[in-house]
Structures are given as structure tokens and as C-alpha cells.
Motif scaffolding. Sequence first.
Motif, PDB file in Angstrom:
ATOM      1  N   ASP A 191     -12.912  -3.902   4.807  1.00  0.00           N
ATOM      2  CA  ASP A 191     -12.950  -2.733   3.934  1.00  0.00           C
ATOM      3  C   ASP A 191     -11.699  -1.860   4.073  1.00  0.00           C
ATOM      4  N   TYR A 192     -11.206  -1.711   5.325  1.00  0.00           N
ATOM      5  CA  TYR A 192     -10.073  -0.787   5.472  1.00  0.00           C
ATOM      6  C   TYR A 192      -8.792  -1.366   4.870  1.00  0.00           C
TER       7      TYR A 192
ATOM      8  N   ARG B 234      -1.988  -4.638  12.915  1.00  0.00           N
ATOM      9  CA  ARG B 234      -2.332  -3.827  14.083  1.00  0.00           C
ATOM     10  C   ARG B 234      -3.746  -4.145  14.566  1.00  0.00           C
TER      11      ARG B 234
ATOM     12  N   ARG C 217       3.494  -2.877   3.837  1.00  0.00           N
ATOM     13  CA  ARG C 217       2.927  -1.849   4.697  1.00  0.00           C
ATOM     14  C   ARG C 217       1.450  -2.130   4.984  1.00  0.00           C
TER      15      ARG C 217
ATOM     16  N   ARG D  72      -8.860  -3.138   2.086  1.00  0.00           N
ATOM     17  CA  ARG D  72      -9.090  -2.840   0.667  1.00  0.00           C
ATOM     18  C   ARG D  72      -8.737  -1.380   0.381  1.00  0.00           C
ATOM     19  N   THR D  73      -9.123  -0.482   1.303  1.00  0.00           N
ATOM     20  CA  THR D  73      -8.772   0.923   1.138  1.00  0.00           C
ATOM     21  C   THR D  73      -7.260   1.102   1.097  1.00  0.00           C
TER      22      THR D  73
ATOM     23  N   VAL E 283      -5.023  -0.969   0.166  1.00  0.00           N
ATOM     24  CA  VAL E 283      -4.511  -1.431  -1.127  1.00  0.00           C
ATOM     25  C   VAL E 283      -4.819  -0.392  -2.200  1.00  0.00           C
ATOM     26  N   ALA E 284      -6.046   0.154  -2.151  1.00  0.00           N
ATOM     27  CA  ALA E 284      -6.454   1.133  -3.161  1.00  0.00           C
ATOM     28  C   ALA E 284      -5.628   2.410  -3.073  1.00  0.00           C
ATOM     29  N   LYS E 285      -5.040   2.680  -1.903  1.00  0.00           N
ATOM     30  CA  LYS E 285      -4.204   3.866  -1.738  1.00  0.00           C
ATOM     31  C   LYS E 285      -2.842   3.678  -2.396  1.00  0.00           C
ATOM     32  N   GLY E 286      -2.570   2.452  -2.845  1.00  0.00           N
ATOM     33  CA  GLY E 286      -1.298   2.199  -3.509  1.00  0.00           C
ATOM     34  C   GLY E 286      -0.168   1.970  -2.524  1.00  0.00           C
ATOM     35  N   LEU E 287      -0.496   1.478  -1.320  1.00  0.00           N
ATOM     36  CA  LEU E 287       0.555   1.182  -0.348  1.00  0.00           C
ATOM     37  C   LEU E 287       1.212  -0.146  -0.721  1.00  0.00           C
ATOM     38  N   PRO E 288       2.520  -0.278  -0.462  1.00  0.00           N
ATOM     39  CA  PRO E 288       3.172  -1.560  -0.716  1.00  0.00           C
ATOM     40  C   PRO E 288       2.547  -2.640   0.171  1.00  0.00           C
TER      41      PRO E 288
ATOM     42  N   ARG F  54     -10.134  -9.490   4.555  1.00  0.00           N
ATOM     43  CA  ARG F  54     -11.153  -9.091   3.590  1.00  0.00           C
ATOM     44  C   ARG F  54     -11.876  -7.817   4.009  1.00  0.00           C
TER      45      ARG F  54
ATOM     46  N   ARG G  47       1.082  -2.477   8.908  1.00  0.00           N
ATOM     47  CA  ARG G  47       0.515  -1.288   9.526  1.00  0.00           C
ATOM     48  C   ARG G  47      -0.998  -1.340   9.633  1.00  0.00           C
ATOM     49  N   HIS G  48      -1.642  -1.904   8.611  1.00  0.00           N
ATOM     50  CA  HIS G  48      -3.104  -1.867   8.618  1.00  0.00           C
ATOM     51  C   HIS G  48      -3.721  -3.170   9.101  1.00  0.00           C
TER      52      HIS G  48
END
Lengths: 324, 307
Positions: free
Chosen positions: B204-205, B226, B218, B207-208, B210-215, B202, B222-223
Motif C-alpha cells: 500500500d505505501y 529502504r 524516487r 501505491r501511496t 505513486v499516487a503522490k506523483g513521485l518520480p 504491491r 526511497r520507498h
Amino acid sequence: MLLDVRDLHVEFRTRDGVARAVNGVSFGVDAGETLAVLGESGSGKSVTAQAVMGILDTPPGRVTGGEVLFQGRDLLKLKEEERRRVRGAGMAMVFQDALSSLNPVLTVGDQLGEMFTVHRGMSRKDARAKAVELMDQVRIPAARERVRQYPHQFSGGMRQRVMIAMAIALEPALIIADEPTTALDVTVQAQVMDLLAELRREYRMGLVLITHDLGVVADVADRIAVMYAGRVVESAPVDDIYKAPAHPYTRGLLDSVPRLDLKGRELHAIRGLPPSLTDVPRGCAFHPRCPMARDVCRTDVPAPHEVSATRAAACHFWKECLNG
Amino acid sequence: MGRYVLRRLVQMVPVFAGATLLIFLMVNVMGDPVAGLCGDRQCDPATAARLRAEFGLDRPVWQQYLTYMGNVFTGDFGTAFNGQKVTELMATAFPVTLRLTIVAVLIEVVVGVTLGVVTGLRRGRPVDTGVLLLTLVVISVPTFVTGLLLQLLLGVEWGWIRPSVSSAAPFGELLLPGLVLASVSLAYVTRLTRTSIAENRRSDYVRTAVAKGLPRRRVVTRHLLRNSLIPVVTFIGADIGFLMGGAIVTERIFNIHGVGFQLYQGILRQNTQTVVGFVTVLVLVFLLCNLVVDLLYAVLDPRIRYA
């Protein structure tokens, strides 16, 4: 119209019952236009933005109705994979707190470059070069060196510039900025706001600016949508609203701004507290706090009345309010 | 960074000295080391005295310790009373236990982290509840019960594996012992990863991202992963030292001639040199593992910088 949100409903299922965070919100943004969405915390403005972006936490959140037309397509009807391609490339978002919104363990260059490797299939080397270019563009000094640094090595203002760079990376048609300057020092706020306005002009992007800061709104917005308890209660061009609000809540907001020319007088505040979203008052949600409330306000939900061709207000007594 | 490592290495010296001294004293208190030499019979006093003089056991304990440590630093861990060099024992035992540990850690990482991610992302769903219950069972049941049970079922009843490991102890034969050795840690790794993932999911990063449109894949690997692995790595690192020395039960069950087996034999036969030598090396392994974990910490989380 670039973005046309129609009758959007969002609810959250919690242990304390269903919280109706957004209850039929409608607004539109044209290409190159700046719309400010104004409201107290809990008015549903951030949830609206997240529903439009498609980044709502589901569950507990759920879009229960309405349409989000973006460049003519209803985003709510798209498959998740198609929707993902719109995010970041078609519309992008700038979040409030850049420190927590950027990944602490990845370099700024990696996080910017990711936009290009994922959406454009660029090589890592090219993406890195693009990242440096973007950082230059948002005027981060020594971009070539700083691209290898981590978010915590940047100052608050510089971090927000990184967020903005990330949002404009793929030159989206629309940017949603959720309180982009709230976490910043006042001196830095103006710089970041100017940068955002400048980039919007340069790329002819639509900008939805979510804020509770009326000072920011007056400077950059073309139109304002005022939200209260999950509804848009008034929407109008910025000058009209500042001249004469057509909703008592808008009036309350404007009156509560401290003014230099009225220094020394008591500050005006809207009495009471915003309603709980699990228990929104019947009738007009604002009636318990409204100085103009009458019997009809306790029973009937006011429909948005057309004040002029470009202006609407959801109040039974908008005429009285307009005439002050 | 270099200075930090140096400081940590210097800090290891007193810890190492203290730990080894403690073991040395404890083994000496354990009983008469010479008694074990004569087997089950009582030693003839003249022979015992001769042996004591030969091994230097007639000198004060602190002198014995210093002589021993001096020898250790020249690579001489002494001779077991049966005449075999302790270093020879180590040369055969440590590779076996190392292989067993590698198998166990791999199982912990692959299975534990995977289960942790799956359950962390589906908290409160049936998969989550099921895995959580299973980990609870694994944690509650002692290793020797799980070990013996699996040995009996897979090795004896169904004949899927060899119930006892040959002296060469190749990786293939160590799969089941590795699983048994890893089982409890595996359950902890699963729970640790699950909590960490559920907490960061949950953030913020994410959410970011997801908002960037990453699959989704990933976003998770990756986010989310890690960041969530930082506490898990700490646990696994500390666990390696523990697994190396704590394999006594598992090695006994599957008849693996590794460190645990030698330690057990050493204690049983009051073989001082073997016990002290092995434990000394284990202390070193443990200290080095801890250092590596701390350094890895800085690699995983750039906000941590050592100066």
C-alpha cells in the motif's frame, strides 16, 4: 466540469480469464461538489478510482477504453511524466488503511515534506515547516514534536489525518477518498469525515468519496453514483435517491440499512451474492438477484435512462421502481 | 538503547568463553602439539618433555585454558612454535583478509542488490529468469571450481590479471578473489533482494508513493528499496563474519596470505597457538558483527526499538 469520466473500461488479465472490473463507467464531478460512489466490494469502485488516478497495477490491470477528462484534458492520453505531475498536485488520493498506506520507515514529516520538495522544488527545511503547518491544519496536536515521529506512533484517527494532510498539501482541485473512514472507530469516523468536508469547503475542492456506508453518504454527499458489477446503475442528487430510488439495486441497498424506527423487525438483505467479474451475467448484471427481473433483463443490457435532468438509472423498469 | 547494547555485550561473555573453550579442547584433542615442532622426524623424548614443560603443556587442560585466556586479555596470544609471535602473524594476516572481505561485501551489495532490484521489478520476464538461472548455477558449483576456473581463464590463458596475489595484496589484485569469495553470497543476496522487492512492490505505501506523483526512481529507491533491504542487511551482516573466516579456499587458490591461509598452515603444522588465537579473534568478530546487525535493524526499521 472538473472531472468527467466517460465510458471507462478496465480489465484484469488473470489466470482464470479476463476480469472485467469496470465496464463503461461514466460520471462527473464539479468543482466544490461531493460525489459519493456507492457499491458493494467488487463493484469496481476502487478500480475506477485507481484508473482515474493512474495508479492501477499494470499488468495485470489495463484501461481498455474511455476518457478521463480532468480540467479539460484527457489524462489517459497524457505521457507518463505529465500524468505524474497531475498526481498529488492536481488530484490527490486518501486511502482506506492509513497504517499500511504510509511508509513505516520514514517520518511523517518526511512523507509530508516530500510533496513540496518533489513538486515545488522546496528545500528540506522549508518543506519541514510546511509539514508542521499542514499537521496543524488537520488538527494534529503538538505538530512540531510529532513531525519527527513515525506512522506507527500515531493513533488510527491521527494517521488518517496525516493521510488527509498529505492529500491537501498542494491544494489539489480534486480529492479521491477511497473508504477513508472504514478502518476507524465509529467515534473517530465522524471527526475525520467532518475534517474532510470542512477542508473541501475551504479549498473549494471536488471530492469523490468511495464508500459502502450509506450513513456517511447522506451527511456529506451532493450526488450519488451507485455501482454494480463495474457499471454505474444509478446516479442522482442525494435527496432524490433517498426519497425514491429508480433502480432496484439502490432500493435494496437502502432497505438493508438497519433503522431505529423499525427496530425488532427482520433486517432486509439483498438475496444472492455479487457476480464474479470473470463471469458477469448476460443482460442486466443484477437480474439474478433482482426481485423485479423479467425476460428482457436476461437478454438486454439496460442503457442509462434519463429520469430527470440531473438523474439517470440503468434499469428497464425504472418507472415502476420509482413509483415503488 | 545504551542498556540494550550493554546487555548484549554482557551476553557475549559466556558465548565467547564457551566457543573458545570448545576450540581449545578440540585443538588439544587433535594431536600432540609438540610433535609438529620436530618436523617430519620423531621427537627425541627428552626434548619433547622439555618443550612440554616450557610451554606448560604438562599441566591439566583447564589450567592451560585459564592461563591462555588470562594472557589473551593482556594482548598476548602466545608464540607460534617457530618463534614468531601470534600477534605478529595476525597483524599481517587480518588487514589482508579485511581488504578481501571489503571487496567481497562491496561486490555483494552493489551487484547483488542491483540485480535483485532489477529482477524483482521484472518478475517473470526474460531478465529475471536468466539471472535466476545464473544464481542457481553459482550456488550449485563449489567455490574452488569457480575460483580455479576463473584463475585459469583470466589469469593464465588470457593474462588479464595476475594469477596469484602478491604479499602486499593491494585492492586491485583482490578484485577477482573478492568476486570468487563473494559469488555464493552474491547469489543469495540477489535472490533475497528480488523476493523482498517483488513482495513490497504491491504494498500500500508504494501505491501511496505513486499516487503522490513521485518520480519512479524516487518511489523505488526511497520507498521500496529502504523497506526491502531490511532482510538483506541482516544477511550481509552475518555474512561478514563468515567471509572473514571462511576465505580458506579462496585464499589458498590465489595464494593470499590472510587469515584463511594462516589457519590452514596452522592446522597443517598442528600449530595450536596460531589456530586458537586466530579462531578466538574470529569468534569476537562474528559476535560483534551480529550485534551491529541487530543495531542496524533498529536504524532501518523504526518500529523496532530496543529497551
